[in-house]
Design an enzyme around this catalytic site. Structure first.
Site, PDB file in Angstrom:
ATOM      1  N   ASP A 182     -10.876   2.465   4.032  1.00 38.42           N
ATOM      2  CA  ASP A 182     -11.118   1.024   3.941  1.00 38.42           C
ATOM      3  C   ASP A 182     -12.610   0.726   3.830  1.00 38.42           C
ATOM      4  O   ASP A 182     -12.994  -0.407   3.517  1.00 38.42           O
ATOM      5  CB  ASP A 182     -10.592   0.322   5.206  1.00 38.42           C
ATOM      6  CG  ASP A 182      -9.301  -0.433   4.957  1.00 38.42           C
ATOM      7  OD1 ASP A 182      -9.054  -0.828   3.807  1.00 38.42           O
ATOM      8  OD2 ASP A 182      -8.550  -0.628   5.934  1.00 38.42           O
ATOM      9  N   GLN A 228      -4.495  -1.828   9.683  1.00 37.24           N
ATOM     10  CA  GLN A 228      -4.438  -3.148   9.059  1.00 37.24           C
ATOM     11  C   GLN A 228      -4.981  -4.218  10.011  1.00 37.24           C
ATOM     12  O   GLN A 228      -4.616  -4.274  11.179  1.00 37.24           O
ATOM     13  CB  GLN A 228      -2.990  -3.475   8.656  1.00 37.24           C
ATOM     14  CG  GLN A 228      -2.838  -4.728   7.821  1.00 37.24           C
ATOM     15  CD  GLN A 228      -3.495  -4.656   6.430  1.00 37.24           C
ATOM     16  OE1 GLN A 228      -3.620  -3.578   5.858  1.00 37.24           O
ATOM     17  NE2 GLN A 228      -3.904  -5.783   5.907  1.00 37.24           N
ATOM     18  N   LYS A 244       0.837  -1.210   0.000  1.00 38.33           N
ATOM     19  CA  LYS A 244       0.000   0.000   0.000  1.00 38.33           C
ATOM     20  C   LYS A 244       0.874   1.263   0.000  1.00 38.33           C
ATOM     21  O   LYS A 244       0.622   2.208  -0.750  1.00 38.33           O
ATOM     22  CB  LYS A 244      -0.945  -0.014   1.209  1.00 38.33           C
ATOM     23  CG  LYS A 244      -2.032  -1.079   1.085  1.00 38.33           C
ATOM     24  CD  LYS A 244      -2.810  -1.322   2.372  1.00 38.33           C
ATOM     25  CE  LYS A 244      -3.740  -2.522   2.197  1.00 38.33           C
ATOM     26  NZ  LYS A 244      -4.522  -2.872   3.395  1.00 38.33           N
TER      27      LYS A 244
HETATM   28  N1  GUN Z   1      -6.888  -7.228   6.286  1.00 43.09           N
HETATM   29  C1  GUN Z   1      -7.233  -7.951   5.182  1.00 43.09           C
HETATM   30  N2  GUN Z   1      -7.714  -7.142   4.222  1.00 43.09           N
HETATM   31  C2  GUN Z   1      -7.666  -5.887   4.718  1.00 43.09           C
HETATM   32  C3  GUN Z   1      -8.014  -4.610   4.180  1.00 43.09           C
HETATM   33  O1  GUN Z   1      -8.509  -4.461   3.047  1.00 43.09           O
HETATM   34  N3  GUN Z   1      -7.815  -3.546   5.005  1.00 43.09           N
HETATM   35  C4  GUN Z   1      -7.309  -3.674   6.265  1.00 43.09           C
HETATM   36  N4  GUN Z   1      -7.174  -2.576   7.003  1.00 43.09           N
HETATM   37  N5  GUN Z   1      -6.979  -4.845   6.786  1.00 43.09           N
HETATM   38  C5  GUN Z   1      -7.155  -5.938   6.006  1.00 43.09           C
END
Ligand code: GUN
Length: 293
Positions: free
Chosen positions: A119, A96, A52
């Site tokens: 998100d 995350q 990211k």
């Molecule tokens: N864990 C697995 N997929 C995601 C996501 O798209 N965003 C976040 N913050 N955590 C995750």
């Protein structure tokens, strides 16, 4: 069979975003800024967050990473969230998941300012999405919708079977595909661990979205000839021929399923890259205040 190429698509979309950032810079506007919070040492989470941050650099966004050890308290994480909520330079941020067991994920998600929730996990965004209002869409479903749109996959009146009912993929995916418009207007079946005859349900699908987190779970004889298969899984399985000792596979048995499909996403190189790109799209929207004026 045609591959739905997440790598190519995400490169195209990133080039579009980078061009928009150039225009912003030329006009002296605010450069989009994404922050990511990573708690603990989960190897997959580290890979995702690094990807990211790297993607932000590629498109010219500002990014920052807040890294903490797994013994961080819930109160300390809440304080980090509050600081990011109140930092005027940060347009959007993510925490995350998964978080260490002693931290209540629900509490953390609720503490995120929904206007910075790129998100799309906050119930305000989820509720707005469910009602067809403008909202930050969760990155994976948003990325999949963009993929279907850019590949002109026909969806109206199609029967879509979603495997998995998680808050971040299966449930929002089923809502988005059943919404009015394109992509959408599908008749959706949301399946889960208590579904009685899963192979029979999948056999009826024109579009399959597999998001259960079990490696190579969907088999060739479950899939109707000509179906579109979207594989959300990113699973590590042991592989002695690799230096790392593992390789990545999806929730779909690709070798068995691919010959039967009209379209299929590879793993890696499919949905995963679209998830990261969707997060960039949301961050640009956050910076432009497109969702919440
Ligand atoms: N864990 C697995 N997929 C995601 C996501 O798209 N965003 C976040 N913050 N955590 C995750």
């Amino acid at each position: 069979m045609l591959l739905l190429d997440g790598k190519l698509l995400s490169e195209n979309i990133k080039a579009e975003i980078a061009a928009e950032v150039d225009v912003i810079r030329q006009k002296g506007g605010k450069i989009p800024h994404l922050a990511a919070v990573l708690v603990g040492e989960n190897p997959a989470s580290q890979v995702y967050v690094n990807s990211k941050i790297k993607s932000c650099e590629q498109v010219g966004f500002k990014s920052s990473m807040v890294r903490r050890d797994a013994d961080l308290s819930e109160a300390e994480l809440l304080e980090i969230v509050h600081n990011l909520n109140n930092d005027p330079d940060v347009d959007g941020f993510i925490v995350q998941l998964p978080l260490p067991k002693h931290i209540n994920e629900e509490k953390i998600i609720l503490a995120i300012d929904h206007r910075k929730d790129v998100d799309g996990f906050h119930p305000v965004n989820f509720g707005r999405m469910a009602q067809g209002m403008s909202a930050f869409l969760p990155a994976t479903p948003f990325g999949i919708m963009e993929m279907l749109r850019r590949y002109n996959i026909e969806t109206a009146g199609k029967h879509c079977v979603v495997l998995g009912r998680s808050n971040i993929v299966g449930t929002p995916m089923s809502l988005l595909l059943s919404r009015k418009g394109y992509p959408g207007d599908c008749t959706v079946t949301l399946t889960h661990s208590r579904t009685k005859d899963l192979p029979a349900e999948v056999r009826r699908a024109d579009i399959v979205v597999a998001a259960i987190g079990i490696p190579q779970f969907v088999k060739g004889d479950w899939v109707k000839e000509g179906a579109v298969v979207v594989d959300v899984g990113i699973n590590r399985i042991p592989d002695d021929t690799k230096k790392s000792g593992f390789r990545l596979v999806g929730d779909v048995d690709f070798d068995e399923v691919a010959p039967k499909c009209s379209h299929i996403t590879p793993v890696p190189g499919g949905v995963g890259l679209m998830t990261v790109t969707a997060l960039l799209m949301n961050t640009l929207k956050a910076c432009r205040k497109e969702i919440y004026q």
